[in-house]
Scaffold this active site. Structure first.
Site, PDB file in Angstrom:
ATOM      1  N   ASP A 172     -34.396 -38.594   6.736  1.00 58.43           N
ATOM      2  CA  ASP A 172     -33.239 -38.371   6.822  1.00 58.43           C
ATOM      3  C   ASP A 172     -33.798 -38.934   8.681  1.00 58.43           C
ATOM      4  OD1 ASP A 172     -30.736 -38.541   6.693  1.00 58.43           O
ATOM      5  OD2 ASP A 172     -30.680 -36.350   6.132  1.00 58.43           O
TER       6      ASP A 172
ATOM      7  N   ASP B 228     -25.830 -37.085   2.467  1.00 53.94           N
ATOM      8  CA  ASP B 228     -26.461 -36.432   2.237  1.00 53.94           C
ATOM      9  C   ASP B 228     -26.111 -34.687   1.887  1.00 53.94           C
ATOM     10  OD1 ASP B 228     -28.960 -35.046   2.414  1.00 53.94           O
ATOM     11  OD2 ASP B 228     -28.244 -35.148   4.825  1.00 53.94           O
TER      12      ASP B 228
ATOM     13  N   ARG C  51     -25.184 -25.628   2.431  1.00 54.48           N
ATOM     14  CA  ARG C  51     -24.903 -25.247   4.213  1.00 54.48           C
ATOM     15  C   ARG C  51     -25.985 -23.470   3.804  1.00 54.48           C
ATOM     16  NH1 ARG C  51     -25.618 -29.162   6.257  1.00 54.48           N
ATOM     17  NH2 ARG C  51     -23.524 -30.632   6.596  1.00 54.48           N
TER      18      ARG C  51
ATOM     19  N   LYS D 230     -31.332 -29.657   0.259  1.00 54.42           N
ATOM     20  CA  LYS D 230     -30.857 -31.415  -0.005  1.00 54.42           C
ATOM     21  C   LYS D 230     -31.419 -32.022  -0.818  1.00 54.42           C
ATOM     22  CE  LYS D 230     -29.416 -31.661   5.431  1.00 54.42           C
ATOM     23  NZ  LYS D 230     -28.607 -31.969   5.336  1.00 54.42           N
TER      24      LYS D 230
ATOM     25  N   THR E 176     -28.800 -37.289  -3.298  1.00 54.84           N
ATOM     26  CA  THR E 176     -28.541 -37.570  -2.514  1.00 54.84           C
ATOM     27  C   THR E 176     -27.244 -38.812  -2.631  1.00 54.84           C
ATOM     28  OG1 THR E 176     -30.278 -37.712  -0.818  1.00 54.84           O
ATOM     29  CG2 THR E 176     -28.985 -38.813  -0.545  1.00 54.84           C
TER      30      THR E 176
ATOM     31  N   GLU F 112     -22.993 -40.101   6.413  1.00 56.29           N
ATOM     32  CA  GLU F 112     -24.393 -40.993   6.589  1.00 56.29           C
ATOM     33  C   GLU F 112     -24.519 -42.330   6.590  1.00 56.29           C
ATOM     34  OE1 GLU F 112     -28.242 -39.484   6.592  1.00 56.29           O
ATOM     35  OE2 GLU F 112     -27.844 -37.115   6.367  1.00 56.29           O
TER      36      GLU F 112
ATOM     37  N   GLU G 107     -18.730 -28.918  10.491  1.00 57.50           N
ATOM     38  CA  GLU G 107     -18.308 -29.206  11.540  1.00 57.50           C
ATOM     39  C   GLU G 107     -16.850 -28.815  12.219  1.00 57.50           C
ATOM     40  OE1 GLU G 107     -20.956 -32.563  11.163  1.00 57.50           O
ATOM     41  OE2 GLU G 107     -20.491 -32.818  14.165  1.00 57.50           O
TER      42      GLU G 107
ATOM     43  N   GLN H 235     -29.510 -23.491   2.718  1.00 58.86           N
ATOM     44  CA  GLN H 235     -29.912 -24.240   4.437  1.00 58.86           C
ATOM     45  C   GLN H 235     -30.598 -22.841   5.488  1.00 58.86           C
ATOM     46  OE1 GLN H 235     -28.327 -27.598   5.549  1.00 58.86           O
ATOM     47  NE2 GLN H 235     -29.415 -27.838   7.139  1.00 58.86           N
TER      48      GLN H 235
ATOM     49  N   GLU I 266     -22.395 -34.635   3.904  1.00 58.70           N
ATOM     50  CA  GLU I 266     -22.531 -35.441   5.168  1.00 58.70           C
ATOM     51  C   GLU I 266     -22.152 -36.710   5.091  1.00 58.70           C
ATOM     52  OE1 GLU I 266     -26.425 -34.219   6.749  1.00 58.70           O
ATOM     53  OE2 GLU I 266     -25.523 -32.471   7.348  1.00 58.70           O
TER      54      GLU I 266
ATOM     55  N   HIS J 118     -23.108 -35.253  15.859  1.00 59.32           N
ATOM     56  CA  HIS J 118     -23.173 -34.066  15.092  1.00 59.32           C
ATOM     57  C   HIS J 118     -23.807 -32.800  15.615  1.00 59.32           C
ATOM     58  CE1 HIS J 118     -24.429 -31.855  10.808  1.00 59.32           C
ATOM     59  NE2 HIS J 118     -25.607 -32.510  11.212  1.00 59.32           N
TER      60      HIS J 118
END
Lengths: 433, 433
Positions: free
Chosen positions: B132, B238, B242, B258, B262, B206, B380, B245, B204, B139
């Site tokens: 990744d 992804d 949080r 993570k 996926t 991607e 975000e 993380q 996420e 971002h």
């Protein structure tokens, strides 16, 4: 789940394979599995016994093993066998011990022996995923000190068995050449990075853990079952380009500094073989937190320590040319280095539901002891390059030079047990392309 | 290496598969490959055309394709086909375009069509390694600001296409349920962590990049060749916890936050299909460094931008029950988000000699634009949870709740070209086990 000591560990047990008796690594009490070929024959699964390899493809197809095992033992890698799980692993060990000790079996078995000097070893498994942990607390402290002298360990270290994903495609078996990697290098006094061969190439002494039975995605492995998901252990060298690492690793961790090559020793030493060398996990120092409940298992605390002696040696080109033996860089022990056990590693890895698969490889992280002569990387030994070591050849080393060969070895000793070894994990550095 | 525009892109080209003409995702100008099954038949390789799938296993074995392709196209995954490389990929596209447009081929080809509503989609490849990246500069800036308001981007960002290894075993095709992961959570005001279901589950947005031809270990892919090693693109989610993380990620990067899942969209859109939607890479702002020479290619600067429109929608249980359509969370574009191109990603990944293999998957990293309505994660959008969003159902969201379904979509539009799409990448959150 801890394997028990049984007749296969009897120190009086002898093999009719003469070279096995008193063998430094592979007496009949060890019986590690690997994958080998001889010329165009193979790859086959085999077991190391003294100076020979017993071809299990041949032994299984001759009807000498449980017929339920024949398919998995006839393949060119160990993944399917590892999926059989710990009961079959223990049964195979007992059966091989009989076949290789009882003279009555000799005539049937001996045709399937091959001299080890004739074989080419391969990766034991098709490695689906490779994960590298960081459970060597002295290593984490030593490295942390170079960045944060007052606060070397981060606040999560004593709660979280820290790990990260590595690259499966570049894992190679012992002996594969180490092409010096190129990458972005930015010394602290440079304004901008440039791209070129790493100037700070290093090794990391680790153990590798092979996963046996896997788990379904979404279903964590409880700590009490974690030992039963481990198929065995090997040596692992996590080659590291320190200059690339220092520049690239924030914020998402090491990447190109590591994924150019990881070397492992070819023989997978089973949990059963290690039973006599298990011990209690070291007591956590006063003030350290207890592991959270999902990482706590009383049996694991009592027997999760791995009494595996570890040794690293270096031979430079000049030493080789002068006929000088490799120089010992360090001598340590896994149990004295690991803050978290192998079972805790497996339980944590799957604790979010991540699925582990048969043949997955997990590195422990660098296994340094608290002693100056038990450090598992040149970064630590040379204090980041500030204190180069002197070699018997009169050369100095802060990091690895082209032509240097690095040799990892592991051996288990315990009172009342026959000593067993892992064989070596070697790699020689060649210039960047 | 950039694909050129040819007859297969002709906007006047029509298919005898009626549903393809004007299809929102899969007109004859797209022709993405995937792997599907129908009941117990398959998995087979197929190509999406309108509301149907053309079974390439059947088409190849009927002798309608180059016989050198039959073996690779008869397997249950695309790895061997991807290893064929870009020339065969382009030839297959031209041949499929002929077969599906010329009425004269209809009788031979039509028996190999299956309605898309009847098929089950699978992962397109056996994914050896998944990496990744972090090339979405807005971002990286938005996330960095939450930790370092004055200095959001780290000093290496504009030199190094930052990436890290992810977990291959837990990549699943669109539609797979998202079991809320458990893990260690330590809110800033807590003294110690505990273990439980993530409270800050996020997505996420991607793009995924599939590797075609690989490279040998030790042999970097030059930037000028990198495009020729890309087999195609998909959408990638992804999924990220949080709270896990924030506590685990130092010093070695994200791990359990993570690797629980996926998700990717099932159809691989080829570089050839994207040719009309390529554009120049955005000009680097005044003062940004030029890419180092190993990452610099004039052709890539001129055509490395991907004009792929990206859209994220959310549907909660309550919205579903009330018959309300999914709510759009963001709408952006890949080219406007990516500081590094796909070719730069591939060149960098292999620049230290790391070997990439056919079917390896690479995520771009979260693709947020500079605009408030183009953000690619709830972290975000909700500013780390400080600014929950209002949904049309009257509900609020800072992070994902059980029952929420997340939908990623991608569509390419350009003047003079027929619009193509990627199909969707979805996942619904279910409670922790």
């Amino acid at each position: 789940m801890t394997s028990t000591i049984d007749e296969t560990h009897n120190p009086d047990l002898q093999s009719w394979v003469g070279s096995a008796n008193g063998h430094i690594d592979f007496p009949i009490q060890n019986l590690p599995l690997g994958v080998f070929s001889v010329g165009s024959k193979g790859p086959h699964i085999g077991v190391a016994i003294g100076d020979s390899v017993l071809d299990l493809h041949g032994v299984a197809n001759a009807g000498l093993l449980d017929s339920h095992w024949t398919l998995a033992l006839s393949l060119g890698c160990l993944n399917a066998w590892f999926a059989h799980g710990p009961d079959d692993s223990a049964s195979l060990r007992r059966r091989l011990s009989e076949l290789l000790s009882q003279e009555s079996n000799r005539a049937k078995v001996e045709p399937h022996l091959v001299g080890r000097e004739r074989v080419t070893m391969h990766l034991p498994c098709t490695i689906g995923d490779y994960t590298d942990f960081y459970v060597g607390i002295h290593h984490a402290t030593n490295v942390g000190k170079q960045f944060r002298p007052d606060n070397p360990l981060l606040p999560n270290y004593k709660y979280v068995p820290i790990g990260y994903h590595g690259r499966a495609s570049s894992v190679r078996v012992s002996g594969h050449q180490v092409v010096r990697p190129k990458g972005q290098r930015k010394p602290p006094d440079a304004d901008v990075p440039d791209y070129g061969p790493s100037r700070r190439l290093d090794y990391e002494l680790e153990l590798g853990i092979f996963i046996g039975r896997g788990n379904e995605l979404g279903s964590p492995i409880p700590i009490g079952d974690a030992g039963g998901h481990i198929a065995g252990y090997c040596l692992l060298n996590d080659w590291s380009a320190r200059d690339l690492q220092a520049w690239e690793y924030q914020p998402l961790g090491p990447f190109l500094a590591k994924n150019f090559l990881t070397s492992i020793s070819p023989w997978v030493v089973s949990p059963e073989a290690l039973a006599p060398f298990r011990r209690a996990m070291p007591l956590r120092p006063e003030g350290d937190p207890d592991p959270l409940p999902y990482l706590w298992d009383e049996c694991d605390q009592q027997a999760g320590g791995l009494g595996i002696g570890l040794e690293v040696s270096l031979q430079t080109s000049a030493m080789r040319d002068a006929g000088m033996a490799p120089h010992q860089l360090s001598k340590g022990e896994a149990a004295a280095a690991m803050y978290w056990s192998a079972a805790q590693i497996v339980a944590h890895h799957s604790s979010n539901g991540c699925n582990l698969q048969p043949g997955d490889l997990i590195g422990t992280g660098t296994l340094s002891t608290s002693s100056r002569d038990g450090l598992g990387s040149l970064l630590e030994i040379s204090q980041g390059g500030k204190a180069p070591i002197e070699l018997p050849s009169g050369e100095q080393r802060s990091f690895l030079e082209d032509g240097d060969e690095l040799i990892l070895a592991a051996r288990c000793e315990a009172e009342g047990a026959v000593t067993i070894g892992f064989g070596s994990c070697t790699g020689k550095v060649v210039p960047a392309n």
